[in-house]
Scaffold this motif. Structure first.
Motif, short mmCIF file in Angstrom:
data_model
loop_
_atom_site.label_atom_id
_atom_site.label_comp_id
_atom_site.label_asym_id
_atom_site.label_seq_id
_atom_site.Cartn_x
_atom_site.Cartn_y
_atom_site.Cartn_z
N VAL A 270 25.93 39.79 29.57
CA VAL A 270 26.40 39.42 28.14
C VAL A 270 25.40 38.43 27.44
N VAL A 271 27.08 38.13 27.38
CA VAL A 271 26.89 36.79 26.51
C VAL A 271 26.65 35.53 27.47
N ALA A 272 26.53 35.51 28.27
CA ALA A 272 25.90 34.19 29.15
C ALA A 272 24.62 34.48 28.94
N LEU A 273 23.92 35.35 29.56
CA LEU A 273 22.46 36.01 29.37
C LEU A 273 21.89 35.64 28.15
N VAL A 274 23.57 36.05 26.87
CA VAL A 274 22.62 35.64 25.75
C VAL A 274 22.20 34.07 25.61
N LEU A 275 22.81 33.71 25.10
CA LEU A 275 23.16 32.09 25.69
C LEU A 275 22.14 31.29 25.65
N LEU A 276 21.86 32.01 27.84
CA LEU A 276 20.17 31.46 28.09
C LEU A 276 18.90 31.44 27.63
N ALA A 277 19.02 33.21 27.45
CA ALA A 277 18.06 33.60 26.42
C ALA A 277 17.32 32.01 25.10
N ALA A 278 18.70 32.56 24.18
CA ALA A 278 18.40 31.54 23.57
C ALA A 278 18.12 29.76 23.57
N LEU A 279 18.76 29.62 24.69
CA LEU A 279 18.71 28.17 25.57
C LEU A 279 16.66 27.98 25.52
N ASN A 280 16.45 29.21 26.26
CA ASN A 280 14.85 29.12 26.91
C ASN A 280 14.03 29.14 24.92
N VAL A 281 14.54 29.93 24.82
CA VAL A 281 13.69 30.29 23.65
C VAL A 281 13.73 28.07 22.38
N ALA A 282 14.65 28.06 22.56
CA ALA A 282 15.05 26.53 21.63
C ALA A 282 14.13 25.57 21.83
N ASN B 106 25.58 27.43 31.40
CA ASN B 106 26.23 26.97 32.82
C ASN B 106 27.10 27.45 32.14
N ALA B 107 28.13 26.72 31.42
CA ALA B 107 29.51 27.25 31.35
C ALA B 107 29.99 29.21 31.52
N ALA B 108 28.94 29.36 31.12
CA ALA B 108 29.51 31.32 30.22
C ALA B 108 29.17 32.00 31.82
N LEU B 109 27.76 31.64 32.52
CA LEU B 109 27.02 31.68 33.82
C LEU B 109 28.59 31.23 34.73
N LYS B 110 28.74 30.72 34.70
CA LYS B 110 29.94 30.60 35.72
C LYS B 110 30.83 31.74 35.71
N TYR B 111 31.25 31.45 34.41
CA TYR B 111 32.78 32.37 33.88
C TYR B 111 32.21 33.29 34.26
N ALA B 112 31.08 33.85 34.29
CA ALA B 112 30.94 35.49 34.31
C ALA B 112 30.80 36.14 35.33
N GLU B 113 31.00 34.49 36.18
CA GLU B 113 30.57 35.72 37.29
C GLU B 113 31.40 35.30 37.97
N LEU B 114 32.91 34.63 37.67
CA LEU B 114 34.28 34.81 38.49
C LEU B 114 34.59 35.77 37.56
N ARG B 115 34.41 36.71 36.39
CA ARG B 115 35.25 37.68 35.86
C ARG B 115 34.38 38.82 36.42
N ALA B 116 33.11 38.91 36.80
CA ALA B 116 32.63 39.81 36.62
C ALA B 116 32.92 41.09 35.60
N SER B 117 32.71 41.06 34.14
CA SER B 117 32.06 41.49 33.38
C SER B 117 31.38 41.30 32.41
N VAL B 118 30.92 42.70 32.19
CA VAL B 118 29.82 42.95 31.38
C VAL B 118 29.58 42.27 30.74
N ALA B 119 30.67 42.38 29.35
CA ALA B 119 30.45 41.45 28.21
C ALA B 119 30.11 39.89 28.17
N LEU B 120 30.93 39.73 29.06
CA LEU B 120 30.31 37.68 30.08
C LEU B 120 29.25 37.96 29.79
#
Length: 331
Positions: free
Chosen positions: A300-312, A284-298
């Protein structure tokens, strides 16, 4: 004689496990925390990327059902085996997991808010009272002294994180007193989490490693910084550089503990649900921060964390249902 001896020794080594609701662990409420956090993450993805809203709402409904089922089981345990619940609450480690009940109520208040504001406000108030009361009890116990330093394990952080969850979930509460309570809870949670985090790191550095069954709880070390980011940004109303530092340190701790938690050959137990909410808070923190910065890298980090969370959480859900059905959850 030899045959009798072998039979006798085997009966001692492998006694038949008692299957009873008495053995239902309070830390199973951590599953509600993880699922609720996942639901809120999917809501953020819906708002930012236009993903269908039903995904997050379905996960939220599932979290609510899980909470009702576990609550029914634990209330049954309380009615039939009050001494077991009392012993669990007084335990210097297990007692901290009662914070998972309070956090679950706080998070569910946000999950149900779009459907019933009065119910959400009531649930948040109940969670608030329970959280403050638990934090008071836990700190009072520690200040009595003579606490074994080897018991300073990641679960100790839970009451502090619970207090930080008050502003995380109460930012939009309309009560006149809510803003001041959110500020007070932020102060209590931030200092409490920081002090306990320091004690736990000291124990992990200077004492024996955690037992294998407790290794999943290392993920809890991520929570003060990920939840702290969410609480701080809700209180100040913006994501500033201090908030960014909280996020990046949470991400760093996650990178450090993940290889220790997700190791080959690890045995599943309800303790594994300890990974759910810290990962959800970080996502959730990564998604909020990525939306603010509008950075592709961020992103990617946010969506990877979300995907890992879903799998876990999917794996943990399947494994938990399996041991519930075969009776091992209550053994």
């Amino acid at each position: 004689m030899q045959s009798q001896s072998l039979n006798s020794s085997s009966s001692v080594v492998a006694p038949r496990a008692e299957v009873s609701v008495r053995n239902l662990p309070v830390n199973l409420f951590a599953s509600v925390m993880g699922l609720s956090g996942l639901a809120l993450a999917w809501r953020l993805v819906h708002e930012s990327l236009g993903v269908p809203a039903f995904v997050g709402e379905a996960v939220g409904a599932f979290a609510l059902v899980v909470f009702v089922l576990i609550s029914a089981g634990y209330l049954t345990k309380l009615a039939r085996h009050p001494q077991a619940v009392q012993a669990e609450f007084r335990h210097p480690v297990a007692g901290n997991f009662f914070g998972t009940i309070a956090i679950s109520v706080l998070l569910l208040s946000v999950v149900i808010a779009p459907y019933s504001a009065p119910v959400a406000h009531f649930a948040w108030t109940v969670g608030l009272i329970a959280t403050i009361a638990l934090s008071f009890v836990v700190l009072s116990r520690l200040l009595k002294g003579q606490v074994d330093a080897s018991l300073a394990v990641p679960a100790w952080i839970i009451p502090g994180v619970a207090t930080l969850d008050i502003p995380v979930t109460g930012a939009h509460m309309p009560m006149a007193w809510a803003a001041e309570v959110n500020l007070a809870a932020s102060a209590i949670g931030a200092v409490l989490a920081l002090v306990l985090f320091t004690m736990i790191i000291g124990r992990l550095v200077h004492r024996d490693p955690l037992a294998p069954a407790m290794e999943p709880s290392l993920m809890i070390l991520v929570a003060p910084f990920a939840v702290g980011f969410l609480a701080y940004t809700n209180v100040v109303g913006e994501i500033d550089r201090f908030a960014a530092m909280l996020f990046y340190f949470g991400l760093f701790i996650f990178a450090v503990v993940a290889p220790k938690v997700f190791r080959k050959g690890a045995t599943f137990s309800p303790n594994w649900w300890a990974i759910g909410f810290p990962m959800a808070a970080l996502a959730n923190a990564a998604l909020k921060y990525a939306e603010l910065r509008a950075s592709v890298a961020l992103w990617v980090v946010a969506l990877v964390l979300l995907a890992a969370l879903n799998v876990a959480l999917a794996v943990l859900t399947v494994k938990t249902v399996r041991i519930a059905l075969n009776g091992k959850l209550f053994a």
